[in-house]
Design an enzyme around this catalytic site. Structure first.
Site, mmCIF file in Angstrom:
data_model
loop_
_atom_site.group_PDB
_atom_site.id
_atom_site.type_symbol
_atom_site.label_atom_id
_atom_site.label_comp_id
_atom_site.label_asym_id
_atom_site.label_seq_id
_atom_site.Cartn_x
_atom_site.Cartn_y
_atom_site.Cartn_z
ATOM 1 N N GLU A 1 0.022 -1.400 -1.327
ATOM 2 C CA GLU A 1 0.838 -2.357 -0.718
ATOM 3 C C GLU A 1 1.092 -2.032 0.793
ATOM 4 O OE1 GLU A 1 5.579 -4.102 -0.955
ATOM 5 O OE2 GLU A 1 4.779 -2.731 -2.282
ATOM 6 N N ARG B 1 0.438 10.558 -12.687
ATOM 7 C CA ARG B 1 0.516 10.475 -11.278
ATOM 8 C C ARG B 1 0.439 11.696 -10.690
ATOM 9 N NH1 ARG B 1 5.175 7.118 -8.475
ATOM 10 N NH2 ARG B 1 4.637 8.475 -6.748
ATOM 11 N N LYS C 1 7.857 5.801 0.682
ATOM 12 C CA LYS C 1 7.325 5.190 1.888
ATOM 13 C C LYS C 1 8.868 5.174 2.611
ATOM 14 C CE LYS C 1 3.451 2.800 0.390
ATOM 15 N NZ LYS C 1 2.952 1.691 -0.031
#
Length: 780
Positions: free
Chosen positions: A271, A486, A496
């Site tokens: 994104e 992950r 973020k």
């Protein structure tokens, strides 16, 4: 009921402990019980199932996939009648059904593929083994028991597909023993490993920029994916667990194969609302690496469905980071490229009464158990009209959403497909005021781009069923979703939103501040992309969450730079030394010394020249006027020290001080190393230095997990180390770095590894310390 099931399982040959263990798995227990009941219908004797049949029934229960459960009665009948009488034949039968998942089975083809009626006699096995051993006889005699008999077994199993594997191995072992005789002491001894030059061979750079250890576990990420990623073959989507087969599946897959030519197609879908971080390095390697490992292609697709937070800067820097890691996208696309098609599919979904317009507020929908929507049964025509009103801007933000009629694995019902946002999109402008969500966009964009393997992190596993549901609901090709664990780092934050907060609070300067673990920050600090790829490889391809300390990454970076960063000399806290007996016929003319760039690599002959002059500078930490420390090995009025690369030793004759009794400079005499007792140490120094700025970085956070309220009750901002950056405005570096460019890397001898910062300008270099020469935190 539990006791009855245990007895039922024991009746087919399971031990009581195995039966109890099986009972703990509800799905397996239910399937096994159904199979036993069904099998008993075909067994005529009253003694129950024999052990060989029971073993195959259990194998069926543990290996059957949901998409061919409808064929269980067929399998059970063939097992009960002992037409399928071995594990090999059962595996072949299941594989045939997975490959041909239609409801109408070609019985003749099924029996041929399953080996029904095929009998491989002991004589056939014996003759085949004898023939193959004769072919490899010379190699066997030469290598004896170090010969890889696995190769023989593989060939034999290929020749005799339905033969008993144990019988083949027993016969191979017998005939090898007959040929070679019993093992000798020499056969039993461990093979001697050939030693390698660690300094030279420890890291090898591949053509694609990946770094590979040359030790026993020598793999780059491409090779790791080839050996460890057991995903489905292209076009065999329907063989994977949980994949949903419809009456259009095979037709859509055939069309997909025609369009892709049977190539692996993956995508990396970030994104564009921030910079990639160290965890994304694994995602980049997984997606691009898997495609490269199988000669396929990987898209870089920007998931730009949230116009409020997206910026062109992030779009640009994401691409830079992918390429910096060594990968080139097959195509660069955006989810917004497909907004028109996605909208048509949304309308189609409503038309099939699989989606509806809802007026619940966003706060009502939060969490895992929101109240059911009172608008779920809204008429199709009404939802179609309201959705059109949403598109035309007739409703306010938050007034309505489009929701899908599906339940996620985690139990959450009816995820949102579209929401209203009156924000200009960075690519489509003001064309749209409704934007699709991740749950709606992701799988459909994968379908449009003919993705074969939709690779994502483990938290998206709960969306896998909705992924398949949505593709099938709009009658389009359905890729397969695979999840991996992950990769996280301690002592940092990668969110973020939280990085943006650090920037807003002026704790860090920007997304590329070297104290962060974004990829742009790591590049700026001087981490080589090869080292990051090597780090990802060492962490492995696992389904579990991997959380490691930064020192593991630092170690790999240090090993890489030790082989790739040329040496230079620098003093961060300069102290002037004047040599009164400078050994030059012309005292004002420097002596130029040739210094190896890579002294630990005898094969690398590159070097640089440095001036050796009457006036030079050493680091203040390398001199003490008085000390009782017997371990102090550097310069003092009572102790000489060597000057690296010069061939000289200096001896202090005078300490020059300022009016307030601070040391200003030293006067010294020099001796050839060969003329005096060897000094205890050699230190770095510089003459005619370049003045530069040096930035030293420490951990930004004090606690291992700054986001854990138990560790840091006042929030992650309170955990910041405000002394994580030290700036030295006037450090001295030797002249060999004069023409260095941003991101050039050096090892400053005895100081650390440094990289040229982009803030550098003509005549004013800025260096960032990448890592120290040794791990200073290991002692702590």
């Amino acid at each position: 009921m539990s006791e009855e099931l245990i007895q039922q399982f024991v009746s087919i040959g399971l031990s009581e402990s195995k039966a109890k263990e099986t009972l703990k798995n509800d799905v397996l227990s239910k399937t096994l019980n159904e199979l036993i009941v069904e099998t008993n219908k075909h067994v005529k004797t009253g003694n129950g199932l024999n052990k060989s049949i029971g073993k195959l029934v259990y194998q069926t229960a543990t290996t059957i996939k949901s998409q061919i459960r409808s064929h269980l009665p067929l399998l059970v009948e063939y097992i009960a009648k002992e037409k399928i009488d071995s594990e090999v034949k059962l595996s072949a039968a299941i594989d045939y059904l997975l490959t041909n998942p239609s409801t109408d089975i070609d019985i003749k083809a099924f029996e041929t593929s399953s080996g029904v009626g095929v009998v491989v006699s002991d004589k056939q096995i014996k003759e085949s083994v004898k023939s193959l051993i004769e072919t490899h006889k010379n190699d066997l005699i030469e290598s004896r028991y170090r010969f890889n008999c696995g190769l023989l077994l593989a060939q034999l199993k290929k020749q005799m597909k339905f033969a008993d594997g144990k019988a083949i191995k027993t016969e191979v072992d017998r005939q090898v023993l007959e040929l070679l005789g019993p093992k000798t002491d020499k056969d039993m001894a461990k093979p001697v490993k050939e030693k390698v030059n660690k300094a030279v061979n420890d890291t090898k750079t591949q053509a694609n920029g990946d770094s590979v250890d040359s030790g026993e576990n020598s793999l780059n990420f491409i090779e790791l994916l080839k050996s460890k990623a057991h995903f489905h073959k292209v076009g065999e989507n329907f063989k994977t667990d949980g994949y949903v087969i419809t009456d259009k599946t095979m037709e859509l897959i055939a069309k997909h194969l025609k369009q892709t030519g049977g190539k692996v197609m993956t995508r990396f879908p970030p994104e564009p609302n921030g910079i990639l971080h160290i965890g994304h390095a694994k995602a980049v390697n997984v997606n691009f690496g898997y495609a490269e490992a199988h000669n396929g292609f990987c898209y870089l697709r920007y998931d730009d469905t949230n116009p409020e937070k997206e910026e062109e800067r992030f779009v640009r820097e994401i691409k830079e980071m992918v390429e910096w890691l060594g990968y080139k996208p097959f195509k660069i696309t955006h989810s917004s490229d497909y907004f028109d098609q996605l909208y048509e599919w949304a309308v189609h979904l409503i038309s099939k009464d699989m989606a509806y317009v809802c007026h619940q507020k966003s706060e009502e929908l939060k969490g895992f158990n929101p109240p059911p929507s009172p608008w779920r049964s809204r008429p199709v025509e009404e939802s179609l009209k309201l959705f059109e009103d949403m598109r035309k801007g007739k409703m306010a933000e938050g007034e309505a959403t489009l929701r899908m009629k599906v339940t996620l694995e985690e139990g959450k019902q009816d995820p949102v497909a579209y929401r209203i946002r009156y924000t200009e999109h960075h690519r489509t402008g003001n064309k749209w005021c409704i934007y699709p969500t991740y749950d709606f966009t992701h799988c459909l964009c994968d379908s449009i781009e003919n993705i074969t393997h939709s690779l994502c992190t483990k938290e998206f596993q709960s969306r896998r069923s909705s992924y398949y549901w949505l593709c099938n609901a709009v009658d389009t090709y359905c890729p397969v979703q695979w999840e991996y664990g992950r990769l996280n780092i301690n002592y940092t934050v990668v969110s973020k939103r939280k990085i943006a907060k650090l920037i807003d609070e002026k704790i860090v300067s920007d997304w590329d501040d070297p104290r962060l673990f974004t990829l742009t920050a790591l590049r700026r600090r001087g981490f080589p992309p090869e080292a990051i790829n090597s780090f990802v490889t060492k962490m492995g391809l696992t389904g579990a969450l991997t959380v490691v300390d930064p020192i593991m990454l630092d170690t790999i970076v240090r090993d890489n730079l030790n082989l790739t960063a040329p040496r230079a000399m620098a003093v961060l806290n300069p102290l002037k030394v004047r040599i009164t007996n400078f050994p030059s016929e012309t005292p004002l003319v420097p002596i130029y010394l040739e210094v190896a760039d890579f002294p630990s690599d005898p094969n690398n002959k590159s070097s640089h020249l440095i001036p050796f002059e009457r006036e030079l500078f050493i680091d203040r930490s390398d001199f003490v006027e008085e000390t009782n420390d017997k371990n102090f090995k550097r310069l003092s009025p009572k102790q000489r020290v060597g000057l690296k690369h010069s061939g000289y030793v200096i001896e202090v004759t005078k300490v020059v001080k300022t009016s307030d009794n601070k040391i200003e400079s030293l006067e010294a005499i020099c001796h050839k190393v060969s003329d005096v007792e060897k000094p205890k140490s050699f230190i770095q120094w510089v003459s005619t230095p370049i003045v530069c700025e040096v930035r030293l970085y420490e951990r930004l956070f004090n606690h291992k997990n700054p986001e854990d309220p138990n560790e840091v009750p006042n929030g992650f901002l309170s955990d910041c180390n405000r002394d994580a950056l030290t700036i030295i405005k006037e450090a001295f570096v030797d002249t060999s770095v004069k023409y260095a460019k941003p991101y050039d890397k050096f090892q400053f001898e005895r100081v650390g590894f440094f990289s040229v910062d982009p803030d550098s300008r003509l005549g004013r270099l800025v260096f960032n310390r990448t890592v120290s020469l040794k791990d200073s935190s290991a002692k702590n």
